[in-house]
Design a protein around this motif. Structure first.
Motif, PDB file in Angstrom:
ATOM      1  N   VAL A  40      29.079  46.334  19.069  1.00 26.53           N
ATOM      2  CA  VAL A  40      29.506  45.801  17.769  1.00 26.53           C
ATOM      3  C   VAL A  40      30.038  46.936  16.890  1.00 26.53           C
ATOM      4  N   VAL A  41      29.313  48.055  16.871  1.00 24.43           N
ATOM      5  CA  VAL A  41      29.751  49.189  16.055  1.00 24.43           C
ATOM      6  C   VAL A  41      31.083  49.735  16.586  1.00 24.43           C
ATOM      7  N   ARG A  49      33.979  47.671  15.451  1.00 23.30           N
ATOM      8  CA  ARG A  49      34.354  47.949  14.067  1.00 23.30           C
ATOM      9  C   ARG A  49      35.091  49.290  13.971  1.00 23.30           C
ATOM     10  N   LYS A  50      34.580  50.274  14.697  1.00 21.60           N
ATOM     11  CA  LYS A  50      35.204  51.601  14.627  1.00 21.60           C
ATOM     12  C   LYS A  50      36.553  51.627  15.349  1.00 21.60           C
ATOM     13  N   SER A  69      38.485  48.954  14.997  1.00 25.62           N
ATOM     14  CA  SER A  69      39.246  47.960  14.220  1.00 25.62           C
ATOM     15  C   SER A  69      39.794  46.846  15.098  1.00 25.62           C
ATOM     16  N   ARG A  70      38.990  46.415  16.049  1.00 27.97           N
ATOM     17  CA  ARG A  70      39.399  45.284  16.892  1.00 27.97           C
ATOM     18  C   ARG A  70      38.226  44.327  17.027  1.00 27.97           C
TER      19      ARG A  70
END
Lengths: 359, 622
Positions: free
Chosen positions: B254-255, B258-259, B261-262
């Motif tokens: 999950v992180v 996010r990192k 950006s997808r």
């Protein structure tokens, strides 16, 4: 950090991009826009040429920019079609095109996604995926070329080959009963189910047009001729001289009439369909069954009648509305954000019990 | 605080480390009991390591051997790496649990038994001819006979519950005893009971009462003469939580999403022991995570490839049997060169094997189990907490090199837990890669000069319409090609692309001397046992080092130098020598394997013994 976003951002300033889009919108796309630079390599005389041509022809009608249309295929002669469409295309693996389409549509609801498949690809190796994509009402357009044979592997029996058919793999005749693709689509709850014929170009275009405009899971069976390994598979009722007498062209809200002279029709005797002749024994149009695309029971009956006992029904057999898979998935994501806000990574990692260790 | 007032003065003994095994029927709640003890020890500040061990049958016949479920936790005031070779304390709730576990209890070990379950039929069911409580066979152990069921029933008198419901709470009575014995607060568990059963007040009350009654029993009974204290461990400063490997895996992805950006798309089909990742990710919709329970393993990976094609972070997860089914689609991802994460939580094979038991035997399957030469990147976490880091690393590699990456976890890592220093989100790097949008000079199979990654041109991008697929591609243009030289070139390019990942990953670290008598080389969940064995050997003055591979394909660049720097190389694996085969083939060294496939993680002592055997006899046969 910004929220994850998708899609192609043109490398233009917003102002230029807007101008470009206006210009593009002003010039309607034509069939030629959808023809790729790849040389078409089906056998001369193959029914696939016609299906490709009609597909390219109807494509400008849907108002989608080329870049927002994707063709995904499996393995088989039909699987080559995406190479010939000047859209995004993905020639995947045998039977699995619907699975890729399902994931793509879930990730990118903005795209128009077509799945091109054949009777072996869709109903044999890919049968499971086909069922589940339809029950989920995945907003994809499955076009199945049915030539009742394995063509690319050079002539083995397929799941739609007639019982007893002699092929390379069944020299004593196949002992497998064929399955009815439309009945399967009905049982699996596809929301638009239709049939057309490769050489019946106007009808095919009109049907593809309905397919393109439908939101939800489409199953379109195109009766297609393989002139090398199963020539004339559908000839008995698709040949120009006989087709009006042997095919039933369905129209929503209209009585089921067929025949060169438009003098025969389908009537229900109890729960069984029968062929009647208008004007004989006092039969009038009012006695005929009226097609209702929203009625799955009529659709079931139509999926079970076939030449030579009956004329072969073509057109839209069922058209119903259900929420699509991507709509339902997106709604759950939106609901989660509405309830809890956009997820915060720090809170996520800290979740549950924590403790501090100091130096 | 609800700790009862002290009624008797019992001396406290300081211990560095204690290992407890709770064992009972699979319906007895042993996993809950173990988990609650774990939480309490973790929050207290001990270093911990756990090993749940449960049967594949959801409810095997009550009281039978196949139905025995266990949970082992080791907690310590020092840094530990494993859930302990053998328990110091065994809690056996019935004869089956005793029979299945007593072999692991060392002489002198403490045994707490629920005497009420030692009835004629229960003894017969597991083939005890005589009652072990009375026939003298338990003499080597310190036995505490406690009528847990009866005491618990008495404590719950007056509650509107059936006998069966009352019996289901006896695990909390046992837990209460252990809390008293190890001076632990009941508070975290009482809070948990409140949360879990808040809507059923009678059940909540019953469990709370059972817990307190067990604690009070420890307090008042004369059978315990000591209680024990295991001080908090000196872990590096930071904020900690207890975490299992599967939890850390889900969080890592999950992180990473996010990192990068997808949005994360996870297509999966239920399979032990990977299903918990699907469950966990399905709760992260507010993080933009889409989970899709597919109709089968093939659809699961197909959907993930479709999502990646659309520009999302496509992922799928499974165990070995599922990898077998996904192989063709993994190969498609290799051919179309799209990022994709394939999680394999390994379990004991072949075939269905032992679904809930541990093994690390899919390494060669993921390396080579596809038609054609089909290079794929492979990473493997070493500990439950490391699952977070390697999940993140898998995504970084997949995006940077436009390649499928296999993430090899296993049943031990998945369900085992340890304290985890919560990373700072801001310290994690941005791993995003841009979509290709520029039409000028666009070619679907042009390559980044450094990584050889091809451009990611997602549908919806004007002017980049193109076709990809499983047929061989012409270099650069990506058109279908049957040209012989082109095929050879493309094969080499695919291999080279994976090989170049080595330029961008951490070097293999060595714990211990740079060169010497023995290197113990491992991968995956054997980390804890190997590291502990090496610590012991080094304390004995032996020249022994430990290196642990977290990148299996490609290997870190210095791997060859490391393995050539020691007289002997020992590779312990929970398979029959898979990394051994790769290391011997790749580096032409005479490495020695130590293989045990018993569905369980290694014990420290067996690795230590094998190392000593090699050290003392350089000619030791393999």
């Amino acid at each position: 950090m910004t929220e994850p976003t998708l899609g192609g951002d043109a490398p233009l300033s917003p102002e230029n991009d807007r101008v470009l889009q206006q210009l593009q919108a002003a010039v309607p796309l034509t069939r030629k826009d959808f023809v790729s630079d790849q040389e078409v390599r089906w056998c001369p005389g193959c029914g696939d040429y016609s299906i490709l041509a009609q597909t390219q022809k109807v494509m400008p009608d849907f108002g989608y920019a080329k870049e927002n249309i994707v063709f995904i295929s499996g393995i088989g002669c039909s699987g080559r079609l995406p190479y010939y469409m000047n859209t995004y295309g993905f020639h995947s693996i045998h039977g699995r095109a619907t699975t890729l389409a399902t994931g793509l549509k879930a990730a990118r609801p903005d795209l128009m996604v077509w799945v091109i498949t054949g009777d072996g690809d869709a109903l044999s190796i890919g049968g499971n995926h086909l069922l589940h994509s339809m029950r989920r009402n995945v907003d994809i357009k499955v076009v199945m070329f049915n030539n009742r044979i394995y063509g690319l592997t050079k002539g083995q029996a397929s799941p739609t080959s007639e019982f007893g058919k002699v092929t390379k793999s069944t020299p004593a005749g196949t002992v497998d009963n064929p399955i009815s693709p439309l009945t399967i689509a009905l049982a699996a709850e596809a929301s638009l189910i239709a049939r057309s014929v490769d050489t019946h170009t106007e009808h095919l275009q009109a049907t593809l047009d309905r397919v393109g405009r439908h939101k939800g899971s489409v199953f379109l069976e195109v009766l297609q001729n393989c002139n090398i390994f199963n020539d004339g598979a559908h000839r008995d009722f698709t040949d120009r001289e006989v087709r009006e007498d042997r095919m039933l062209i369905l129209e929503h809200g209209r009585p089921m009439i067929f025949g060169k002279d438009r003098d025969r029709g389908i009537r229900l005797a109890g729960h069984q369909p029968e062929i009647v002749t208008l004007g004989v024994d006092g039969v009038t149009e009012a006695d005929l069954l009226v097609h209702d695309e929203s009625d799955p029971l009529i659709a079931y009956m139509l999926s079970r009648i076939y030449w030579p006992e009956f004329p072969v029904p073509v057109g839209v057999i069922l058209d119903v509305k259900r929420p699509t898979h991507d709509e339902l998935l997106s709604a759950q994501l939106e609901e989660a954000v509405a309830k809890r806000g956009v997820g915060d990574l720090r809170t996520l990692l800290d979740g549950g019990e924590t403790w501090e260790v100091t130096a | 605080m609800t700790t009862p007032t002290k009624e008797r003065d019992v001396p406290t003994q300081e211990l560095e480390r204690v290992t407890i095994r709770f064992a009972g029927d699979s319906g007895d709640g042993m996993q809950v009991t173990g988990t609650q003890f774990t939480r309490t020890a973790a929050v207290f500040g001990n270093d911990i390591s756990t090993l749940p061990d449960f049967p594949a049958e959801i409810r095997a016949p009550a009281g039978s051997l196949p139905g025995v479920s266990g949970f082992q936790i080791s907690f310590s005031s020092s840094d530990i790496h494993t859930p302990g070779d053998e328990p110091d304390v065994l809690v056996a709730m019935n004869p089956a649990a005793l029979k299945a576990n007593i072999g692991d209890l060392p002489p002198g070990g403490a045994l707490i038994v629920n005497t009420d379950a030692f009835t004629g039929p229960n003894l017969q069911k597991v083939g005890y001819g005589t009652n072990p409580l009375t026939d003298g066979s338990l003499k080597p152990f310190t036995v505490f006979e406690i009528p847990i069921s009866a005491l618990n029933t008495r404590a719950l008198t007056g509650l509107d519950m059936t006998n069966k419901q009352i019996d289901l709470t006896k695990n909390f009575f046992a837990l209460g005893i252990m809390f008293w014995l190890y001076e632990r607060s009941m508070e975290p568990t009482l809070q948990w009971i409140d949360q879990k059963f808040g809507k059923r007040p009678v059940i909540a009350e019953a469990n709370a009462r059972a817990l307190k009654a067990g604690y009070a029993f420890g307090e008042t009974t004369e059978i315990f003469h000591t209680h024990y204290r295991v001080a908090p461990a000196h872990l590096p400063p930071g904020r900690y939580r207890n975490i299992t490997g599967n939890e850390a895996t889900a969080l890592g992805f999950v992180v990473a999403s996010r990192k990068a950006s997808r949005p994360l798309f996870y297509g999966s089909y239920p399979i032990t022991p990977a299903s918990d990742i699907l469950h966990q990710l399905s709760g992260y919709k507010d993080f933009g995570v889409t989970t899709f329970q597919a109709e089968d393993e093939i659809a699961a990976i197909g959907s993930a490839i479709g999502a990646s094609y659309g520009g999302a972070l496509g992922m799928t997860g499974t165990s070995g049997p599922g990898i077998a089914l996904k192989s063709e689609a993994m190969n498609l991802a290799v051919m179309v060169e799209l990022p994709l994460i394939v999680i394999d939580v390994q379990r004991a094979g072949p075939s269905t094997g032992m679904p809930t038991k541990n093994e690390q035997s899919d390494l060669l399957q993921v390396m080579f189990g596809r038609n054609g030469d089909s290079p794929i990147a492979v990473v493997a976490p070493a500990t439950p907490g490391d699952c977070f880091d390697m999940a993140f690393e898998a995504v970084r590699i997949a995006l940077r090199s436009m390649t499928p990456v296999v993430y090899l976890s296993d049943a031990f890592l998945a369900t085992g837990s340890e304290p985890w220093a919560i990373p700072s989100v801001d310290d994690l790097p941005d791993i995003s890669v841009p979509n290709r949008t520029d039409r000028a000079g666009f070619q679907p199979y042009s390559r980044d000069p450094v990584t050889l990654a091809r451009p990611w041109a997602v549908p919806g991008t004007p002017g980049l319409e193109h076709r990809i697929g499983g047929l061989e591609k012409a270099d650069v243009t990506g058109n279908v090609s049957y040209d012989p030289d082109n095929h050879h070139r493309m094969q080499l390019l695919r291999v080279e692309k994976i090989a170049r990942i080595a330029n961008d990953i951490a070097e293999l670290e060595v714990y211990g001397p740079d060169r010497g008598d023995l290197l113990i080389l491992g991968w995956g969940s054997t980390y804890g046992a190997i590291r502990s064995a090496v610590e012991r050997l080094q304390a004995q003055g032996r020249s022994v080092a430990h290196a642990h591979l977290r990148h299996l394909n490609p290997f870190p660049r210095n791997t060859g130098d490391v393995v050539r720097s020691y007289r002997r190389v020992l590779i312990p694996e929970v398979n029959l020598g898979q990394l051994l085969l790769l290391i011997r083939a790749r580096y032409l060294i005479d490495a020695v394997g130590y293989d045990r496939v018993r569905g369980k993680p290694f014990r420290i002592a067996e690795i230590e013994e094998e190392a000593i055997r090699l050290l003392d006899d350089p000619e030791a046969p393999r």
